[in-house]
Write a protein that holds these residues in place. Structure first.
Motif, PDB file in Angstrom:
ATOM      1  N   PRO A 292       1.012  -1.205  -0.023  1.00  0.00           N
ATOM      2  CA  PRO A 292       0.323  -0.136  -0.103  1.00  0.00           C
ATOM      3  C   PRO A 292       1.016   1.900   0.671  1.00  0.00           C
ATOM      4  N   ASP A 293       2.296   1.036  -0.190  1.00  0.00           N
ATOM      5  CA  ASP A 293       2.826   2.658   0.512  1.00  0.00           C
ATOM      6  C   ASP A 293       3.690   2.944  -0.379  1.00  0.00           C
ATOM      7  N   ILE A 294       3.450   2.393  -1.366  1.00  0.00           N
ATOM      8  CA  ILE A 294       4.421   2.564  -3.235  1.00  0.00           C
ATOM      9  C   ILE A 294       4.691   3.887  -3.063  1.00  0.00           C
ATOM     10  N   ARG A 295       5.360   5.293  -2.851  1.00  0.00           N
ATOM     11  CA  ARG A 295       5.562   6.589  -2.447  1.00  0.00           C
ATOM     12  C   ARG A 295       5.474   6.904  -3.575  1.00  0.00           C
ATOM     13  N   PHE A 296       6.236   6.726  -4.693  1.00  0.00           N
ATOM     14  CA  PHE A 296       6.634   6.761  -5.742  1.00  0.00           C
ATOM     15  C   PHE A 296       7.293   5.902  -6.766  1.00  0.00           C
ATOM     16  N   ILE A 297       6.960   5.839  -8.501  1.00  0.00           N
ATOM     17  CA  ILE A 297       7.302   4.861  -9.393  1.00  0.00           C
ATOM     18  C   ILE A 297       7.842   5.703 -10.619  1.00  0.00           C
ATOM     19  N   ILE A 298       8.793   5.480 -11.270  1.00  0.00           N
ATOM     20  CA  ILE A 298       9.776   6.511 -12.046  1.00  0.00           C
ATOM     21  C   ILE A 298       9.926   4.926 -13.260  1.00  0.00           C
ATOM     22  N   HIS A 299       9.417   5.575 -14.497  1.00  0.00           N
ATOM     23  CA  HIS A 299       9.854   4.986 -15.951  1.00  0.00           C
ATOM     24  C   HIS A 299      10.987   5.499 -16.200  1.00  0.00           C
ATOM     25  N   HIS A 300      11.989   4.539 -16.388  1.00  0.00           N
ATOM     26  CA  HIS A 300      12.868   5.244 -17.051  1.00  0.00           C
ATOM     27  C   HIS A 300      12.879   5.403 -18.697  1.00  0.00           C
ATOM     28  N   ASP A 305       2.014   2.014 -24.628  1.00  0.00           N
ATOM     29  CA  ASP A 305       0.620   2.381 -24.717  1.00  0.00           C
ATOM     30  C   ASP A 305       0.119   3.098 -23.148  1.00  0.00           C
ATOM     31  N   ILE A 306      -0.836   3.850 -23.061  1.00  0.00           N
ATOM     32  CA  ILE A 306      -1.680   4.570 -21.412  1.00  0.00           C
ATOM     33  C   ILE A 306      -1.577   3.014 -20.483  1.00  0.00           C
ATOM     34  N   GLU A 307      -2.687   2.485 -21.082  1.00  0.00           N
ATOM     35  CA  GLU A 307      -3.376   1.177 -20.514  1.00  0.00           C
ATOM     36  C   GLU A 307      -1.693   0.478 -19.312  1.00  0.00           C
ATOM     37  N   SER A 308      -0.629   0.084 -20.491  1.00  0.00           N
ATOM     38  CA  SER A 308      -0.175  -0.362 -19.541  1.00  0.00           C
ATOM     39  C   SER A 308       0.510   0.916 -18.362  1.00  0.00           C
ATOM     40  N   TYR A 309       0.944   1.949 -19.050  1.00  0.00           N
ATOM     41  CA  TYR A 309       1.266   3.059 -18.179  1.00  0.00           C
ATOM     42  C   TYR A 309       0.540   3.083 -16.717  1.00  0.00           C
ATOM     43  N   TYR A 310      -0.648   3.304 -17.373  1.00  0.00           N
ATOM     44  CA  TYR A 310      -1.932   3.771 -16.343  1.00  0.00           C
ATOM     45  C   TYR A 310      -1.676   2.243 -15.138  1.00  0.00           C
ATOM     46  N   GLN A 311      -1.468   1.236 -15.298  1.00  0.00           N
ATOM     47  CA  GLN A 311      -1.760  -0.130 -14.857  1.00  0.00           C
ATOM     48  C   GLN A 311      -0.061   0.231 -13.505  1.00  0.00           C
ATOM     49  N   GLU A 312       0.702   0.505 -14.143  1.00  0.00           N
ATOM     50  CA  GLU A 312       1.852   0.253 -13.839  1.00  0.00           C
ATOM     51  C   GLU A 312       2.138   1.629 -12.668  1.00  0.00           C
ATOM     52  N   ILE A 313       1.253   3.126 -12.861  1.00  0.00           N
ATOM     53  CA  ILE A 313       1.046   3.462 -12.186  1.00  0.00           C
ATOM     54  C   ILE A 313       0.464   3.528 -10.633  1.00  0.00           C
ATOM     55  N   GLY A 314      -0.520   2.550 -11.110  1.00  0.00           N
ATOM     56  CA  GLY A 314      -1.643   2.179  -9.988  1.00  0.00           C
ATOM     57  C   GLY A 314      -1.307   1.789  -8.845  1.00  0.00           C
ATOM     58  N   ARG A 315       0.108   1.082  -8.649  1.00  0.00           N
ATOM     59  CA  ARG A 315       0.458   0.528  -8.132  1.00  0.00           C
ATOM     60  C   ARG A 315       0.884   1.106  -6.895  1.00  0.00           C
ATOM     61  N   ALA A 316       1.822   2.553  -7.020  1.00  0.00           N
ATOM     62  CA  ALA A 316       1.352   3.501  -6.004  1.00  0.00           C
ATOM     63  C   ALA A 316       0.120   4.109  -5.633  1.00  0.00           C
ATOM     64  N   GLY A 317       0.823   4.217  -4.001  1.00  0.00           N
ATOM     65  CA  GLY A 317      -0.246   5.347  -3.263  1.00  0.00           C
ATOM     66  C   GLY A 317      -1.571   3.905  -2.861  1.00  0.00           C
ATOM     67  N   ARG A 318      -1.789   3.062  -2.787  1.00  0.00           N
ATOM     68  CA  ARG A 318      -2.974   2.434  -2.375  1.00  0.00           C
ATOM     69  C   ARG A 318      -3.821   2.743  -1.278  1.00  0.00           C
ATOM     70  N   ASP A 319      -2.578   3.339  -0.111  1.00  0.00           N
ATOM     71  CA  ASP A 319      -3.161   3.482   0.480  1.00  0.00           C
ATOM     72  C   ASP A 319      -3.902   4.781   0.702  1.00  0.00           C
ATOM     73  N   GLY A 320      -3.850   5.855  -0.117  1.00  0.00           N
ATOM     74  CA  GLY A 320      -4.341   7.177  -0.299  1.00  0.00           C
ATOM     75  C   GLY A 320      -3.450   7.889   0.268  1.00  0.00           C
TER      76      GLY A 320
END
Length: 596
Positions: A292-300, A305-320
């Motif tokens: 839940p507490d992933i504070r940042f996601i950096i794509h090197h 496609d945007i779907e892949s990007y959105y799903q990958e950044i969606g793993r950040a901030g699940r604690d709100g």
């Protein structure tokens, strides 16, 4: 339902749309739920699965995802099991006995399991009230993670379990993918429940630095106690970045498909259990990671496609809590994705589709507009959006051009027009163009006709796009509407700043708007697309998107040679579909000539 939610999951209230999805399933309707990552999709089939008698069958794409969900259910006192290739023959035999005895509420399987005759015979003997497709975007051939096995088992499931309710859950479905899933799973429009993909706690940034490794190092050093994922496009880049961080005293683990299973699992456990804060990975890492507490996601590197990007950044901030999602890239990334598309074994039709997706990802990387609004509109073009105020574009100090006067003119046009206008009609009116789309409705008589005749089409388009993505104007089904926030423009209450975009100022620009499509021709092309879709028995979007048809209407190609220059036209479509569209264009041009 709330009693089950409280007893087994510990929550007093449902999150948005969860209850609507559950009620739809309970009432016996095939249902599709589209909810952002981290919004509790699993609860939508787990709650009704507990209520139903029998064993709910869950189709899941990953072994690790199955294992994590089954372990979580068992900890909550809910009998669940998974059946996959990690089990030995004795374990499978024992599991099947327990299943026949009705001892499990949930059984998680991969679609490939249906290749086993022993398994399909078992399913016939079980009481299965519901089939849940987790990560349902895998069903659609237009989805970013299409798996043919997901789609191929649907007819078999219908034959095996004709009375079972079907529910699909996903976080990443464009309208095109949504419609494809509905068709395949026999889901009516009223049984689709979705929330906005926008997540306020994710702050989006695009940074064009050429010193990507140094940027990553600096960000980690500036946030020493934060947990984060660094995504890279290839295994070699993952190992290169990891070594660079190690040489600068940053402890990290790596994750990619070239590692042994044991090492991958060990590195994943270290990250999830906070033994190490940083994981450097390919896109093989992430699905099912419930940290839940992933504070940042950096794509090197820029995803394809945007779907892949959105799903990958969606793993950040699940604690709100606030989390940073940073996209770095280089021109080489585009070339790499184009190489992958060209060399893939996919059909020409699918390659064309992926090129369109790549173009949209490139637009996201280059846009000066609100990044969150851009992504939201990508997934649902009809959703009303407002600027987030927190992305790198909203915070860009380069917004030095005052477009308040232009904004007020645009808002006045849309407010006073008696008919809803398309974006293209609005541009033509403002530029004073006597096009069919204008004269057919006597729009040249409006006070705002020609008010911006010294602007290029692209310049007015920039103003419109800014107003839409910042919430001053709402675009719905390709038509523009004013909203309450529009009053701020009409009353000149708020200055509207943007990046400098003007090329011509005082002199009138007489260049005909080649980028403004003829709406009459566009509608004819849409009709042609529908005819072809019926003829070939495929989805309309699989022939050409609206974006490509609008390009046809803008450029009015007269030959295949001209048509193939338009984005979205590949060799397959050129041969099978384009002749019919060229006929439509020729007939339209002849009808216009006769009318004159």
């Amino acid at each position: 339902m709330r009693n089950i939610l409280k007893q087994y999951f510990g929550f007093d209230n449902f999150r948005p749309k969860q209850e609507a999805i559950i009620n739809s399933v309970i009432s016996g309707k095939n249902t599709l739920g589209i909810l952002p990552t981290g919004s509790g999709k699993s609860v939508c089939f787990q709650v009704p699965g507990i209520k139903f008698s029998g064993t709910t069958l869950v189709i899941s794409p990953l072994i690790s995802l199955m294992r994590d969900q089954v372990e979580a259910l068992n900890r909550q006192g809910i009998p669940a099991a998974y059946l996959n290739s990690t089990l030995k023959k004795k374990e499978i035999d024992m599991l099947m006995k327990h299943l026949e005895a009705g001892e499990y509420d949930f059984l998680y399987v991969a679609p490939e399991r249906f290749n086993s005759e022993e398994f399909t015979e078992l399913i016939k003997r079980l009481d299965v009230p519901m089939v849940a497709f987790d990560e349902a975007h895998c069903i659609s051939k237009w989805g970013h993670d299409f798996r043919p096995s997901y789609q191929s088992i649907i007819p078999e499931l219908r034959a095996l379990l004709p009375n079972a309710i079907t529910v699909g859950l996903t976080a990443t479905a464009t309208l095109e993918v949504q419609e494809n899933i509905q068709e395949l799973l026999n889901i009516e429009n009223e049984d689709v429940h979705k929330t906005s993909v926008a997540r306020d706690n994710l702050h989006l940034h695009v940074n064009g630095t050429y010193q990507r490794e140094q940027y990553i190092l600096s960000h980690i050093q500036d946030n020493p106690d934060s947990s984060g994922i660094v995504y890279a496009a290839t295994r070699a880049e993952v190992e290169k970045i990891s070594l660079y961080l190690e040489n600068n005293d940053i402890e990290n683990v790596i994750y990619h498909g070239g590692l042994g299973k044991e090492e991958r699992n060990r590195n994943q456990r270290k990250f999830v259990s906070d033994d190490v804060n940083i994981v450097v990975a390919t896109n093989a890492f992430g699905m099912g990671i419930d940290k839940p507490d992933i504070r940042f996601i950096i794509h090197h590197n820029m995803p394809g496609d945007i779907e892949s990007y959105y799903q990958e950044i969606g793993r950040a901030g699940r604690d709100g809590q606030i989390s940073e999602c940073i996209l770095l890239s280089s021109p080489r990334d585009v070339n790499l994705h184009q190489f992958f598309i060209d060399r893939s074994n996919s059909t020409d039709q699918y390659k064309d589709h992926m090129r369109v997706k790549l173009d949209r990802m490139i637009q996201y990387n280059r846009t000066s507009k609100c990044l969150r609004s851009f992504i939201t509109k990508y997934f649902d073009p009809d959703e009303y959006v407002e600027a987030c105020g927190s992305c790198s574009n909203c915070l860009n100090p380069g917004r030095t051009y005052d477009m308040t006067e232009e904004a007020e003119t645009v808002a006045a046009l849309i407010r006073t027009c008696e008919i809803p206008l398309t974006r293209e009609q609005s541009i033509q009116i403002l530029r004073g163009e006597m096009s069919e789309d204008v004269t057919n409705h006597s729009l040249e008589e409006m006070d705002t006709f020609g008010r911006m005749d010294n602007y290029l089409t692209g310049e007015i388009s920039h103003v419109l796009e800014e107003l839409i993505l910042r919430g001053y104007i709402h675009q719905y089904e390709d038509l523009l509407y004013t909203v309450d926030k529009s009053e701020q423009l009409l009353d000149s209450e708020t200055p509207v700043m943007t990046v400098p975009f003007r090329k011509y100022f005082n002199e009138k620009v007489n260049i005909s708007t080649a980028s403004s499509p003829n709406e009459v021709l566009f509608r004819k092309l849409v009709e042609t697309r529908a005819e072809l879709a019926d003829k070939f028995n495929i989805e309309e979007g699989g022939i050409f998107t609206d974006m490509t048809l609008r390009e046809f209407a803008r450029k009015v190609p007269a030959s295949k040679q001209e048509m193939v220059q338009i984005q979205g036209v590949g060799s397959y479509k050129l041969k099978h579909y384009c002749p019919k569209f060229l006929e439509t264009i020729r007939a339209h041009k002849e009808s216009v000539a006769v009318a004159k």
